[in-house]
Design an enzyme around this catalytic site. Structure first.
Site, short mmCIF file in Angstrom:
data_model
loop_
_atom_site.label_atom_id
_atom_site.label_comp_id
_atom_site.label_asym_id
_atom_site.label_seq_id
_atom_site.Cartn_x
_atom_site.Cartn_y
_atom_site.Cartn_z
N CYS A 43 0.71 -0.89 -0.16
CA CYS A 43 0.00 -0.27 0.10
C CYS A 43 1.01 1.46 -0.26
O CYS A 43 0.51 1.93 -0.76
CB CYS A 43 -1.22 -0.12 0.97
SG CYS A 43 -2.12 1.42 1.35
N ASP A 303 -4.89 -9.44 2.69
CA ASP A 303 -4.43 -9.78 1.14
C ASP A 303 -4.14 -11.51 1.36
O ASP A 303 -4.69 -11.54 0.81
CB ASP A 303 -3.80 -9.24 0.60
CG ASP A 303 -4.45 -7.10 0.03
OD1 ASP A 303 -4.96 -7.41 0.80
OD2 ASP A 303 -2.82 -6.93 -0.75
N HIS A 435 -24.42 24.37 2.45
CA HIS A 435 -24.49 24.14 0.87
C HIS A 435 -23.51 25.29 1.19
O HIS A 435 -23.31 26.83 1.95
CB HIS A 435 -26.14 25.32 1.01
CG HIS A 435 -26.33 25.43 -0.10
ND1 HIS A 435 -27.26 24.96 -1.26
CD2 HIS A 435 -26.42 26.41 -1.08
CE1 HIS A 435 -26.93 25.27 -2.10
NE2 HIS A 435 -26.83 26.55 -2.38
#
Length: 458
Positions: A43, A303, A435
């Site tokens: 990684c 993994d 917003h």
């Protein structure tokens, strides 16, 4: 021979291994952390971090190339491949030094550089020296897969080779249209490379919700990235100045390089699993939900365990195993709860079940809604297209969130909370979002699902 003894011996210093070591030390356990190469693993050195550094370079190039659209007159004159490498390597080096310092500063961790081989269920040999652990944690990571009959080297690259490439090629054929393939396709296209992606299945990023695949394919077509779906490779031939990729329909694709991006396999060969009695399946170490292998006191994480190959999955595995060894009884890590991001342009970000998976799990009682980013002010400013798709079960619980658009990776945190906490759209529809932000798109999708749409049709 007298072996040094520890509470935990961790084999592999990548994302999962160092997380297991650090958390174990925090919990008062003595730890030996063994790494054959550099701390941080794939990684940090050949995966997540360097690819995202390259993608940032691509984003800067796109900003310059498209600047006239916002009134800034600039041109992209050239790309200095060596300077790109220097930038990428600098990011990696700084993070590596920080991580190494963190491990070195831990009183409970003995860091050992070397190749580890299991001797038995409690013993590991490193360059002739034996270490004994009450518990062993196997975290040896993964390696790039190759197409059978095709040898890596020269103009035939893996993702690791591509990251070290000393030039920006004129053209590349990428075999594999999943995460690795589409990220490189996106980055290289932004840097002026002619890119062709060859995918054997019917969609790009086939593990994602079909809506995201369609949006990405549409965006790639607009960016003039050539995508060949349902296409299999029968031959790759290289010469001194290029490669020729032959497809099953006899189409030949000629380019400077070919990138083989057909996934990664577990690095479990030659580490003594058979000798220690640890069971495997197709190279993957078999575990139960608590990551315990077939041998008592031996765990496997990251993994080497079949499932999503994500650094944050490995981190979570490492922390879980450390706490399990310490007797804290943590909850198992569920792949379905993990956020997933593809850092192409546009980005894909998702968590939970796809629509297909939700229908298989909950039947036809599910409800879906797609909010189009065309109605989002910040997305208009960023000039990005895309969607936020939400899926809820028959009780209104949100079980999947799937997003595509520029910078949508930054929205996955809230989506992960919604799915993992099992919240209903109705219960959080009135949570106020600032917003103008892209984050509002999540709020709009929730309002629509709850039957209260504001800036959305329906």
């Amino acid at each position: 021979m007298t072996a040094a003894t520890y509470d935990v011996v961790v084999v592999g210093g990548g994302s999962g291994g160092y997380a297991a070591a650090l958390r174990s030390a925090q919990l008062g356990l003595s730890v030996a952390l063994i790494e054959r190469d550099k701390l941080g693993g794939t990684c940090l050195h050949a995966g997540c971090i360097p690819t995202k550094a390259l993608l940032h370079v691509a984003e800067v190039a796109d900003s310059i190339s498209h600047s006239a659209a916002v009134g800034i007159m600039s041109t992209l004159d050239k790309i200095d491949a060596q300077a790109v490498q220097t930038f990428k390597n600098g990011v990696v080096d700084r993070l590596h030094r920080g991580l190494q310092g963190l491990v070195d500063a831990s009183d409970g961790i003995t860091y050992i550089r070397g190749e580890a081989v299991l001797v038995d269920s409690h013993t590991v040999a490193v360059d002739g020296e034996h270490l004994t652990g009450r518990h062993l944690v196997l975290a040896t990571g993964s390696t790039p897969r190759m197409i059978p009959g095709v040898d890596r080297g020269g103009r035939i690259l893996t993702s690791e080779d591509a990251l070290a490439l000393a030039e920006i090629p004129a053209s590349v054929v990428i075999i594999g249209g999943s995460v690795i393939g589409v990220e490189f396709a996106s980055a290289w296209k932004s840097l002026g490379v002619q890119v062709t992606v060859v995918e054997a299945l019917a969609n790009l990023v086939p593990l994602e919700d079909a809506s995201l695949s369609r949006q990405l394919e549409r965006a790639f077509k607009k960016r003039r990235i050539d995508v060949r779906k349902n296409a299999s490779v029968t031959d790759i031939a290289q010469s001194d100045d290029g490669v020729t990729v032959t497809l099953a329909d006899r189409t030949q694709l000629v380019a400077d390089y070919v990138l083989v991006a057909v996934g990664r396999g577990p690095r479990t060969e030659g580490i003594g699993l058979k000798e220690a009695g640890v069971d495997t399946d197709g190279g993957w170490i078999t575990t139960d939900e608590r990551l315990r292998t077939s041998v008592e006191d031996v765990y496997a994480i990251g993994d080497v365990v079949r499932g999503l190959q994500l650094a944050h999955r490995s981190f979570a595995h490492g922390i879980f195993v450390a706490e399990d060894i310490a007797g804290l009884s943590p909850a198992p890590v569920r792949d379905s709860a993990l956020p997933r991001v593809t850092y192409s342009e546009p980005e894909l970000a998702s968590v939970g079940l796809s629509e297909l998976e939700a229908r298989a799990t909950y039947g036809e009682g599910i409800k879906t809604y797609e909010y189009n980013l065309a109605g989002n002010g910040k997305s208009q400013i960023l000039q990005t297209a895309g969607i936020v798709k939400m899926i809820e079960d028959s009780n209104g619980v949100v079980v999947g969130v799937h997003m595509v658009g520029s910078r949508m990776s930054e929205q996955i945190g809230e989506a992960g909370l919604i799915v993992n906490l099992g919240l209903t759209s109705y219960s959080i529809a009135h949570m106020i979002h600032a917003h103008p932000t892209q984050n509002e798109a999540i709020g709009e999708a929730l309002l629509a699902l709850a039957g209260q749409p504001l800036h959305a049709h329906g």
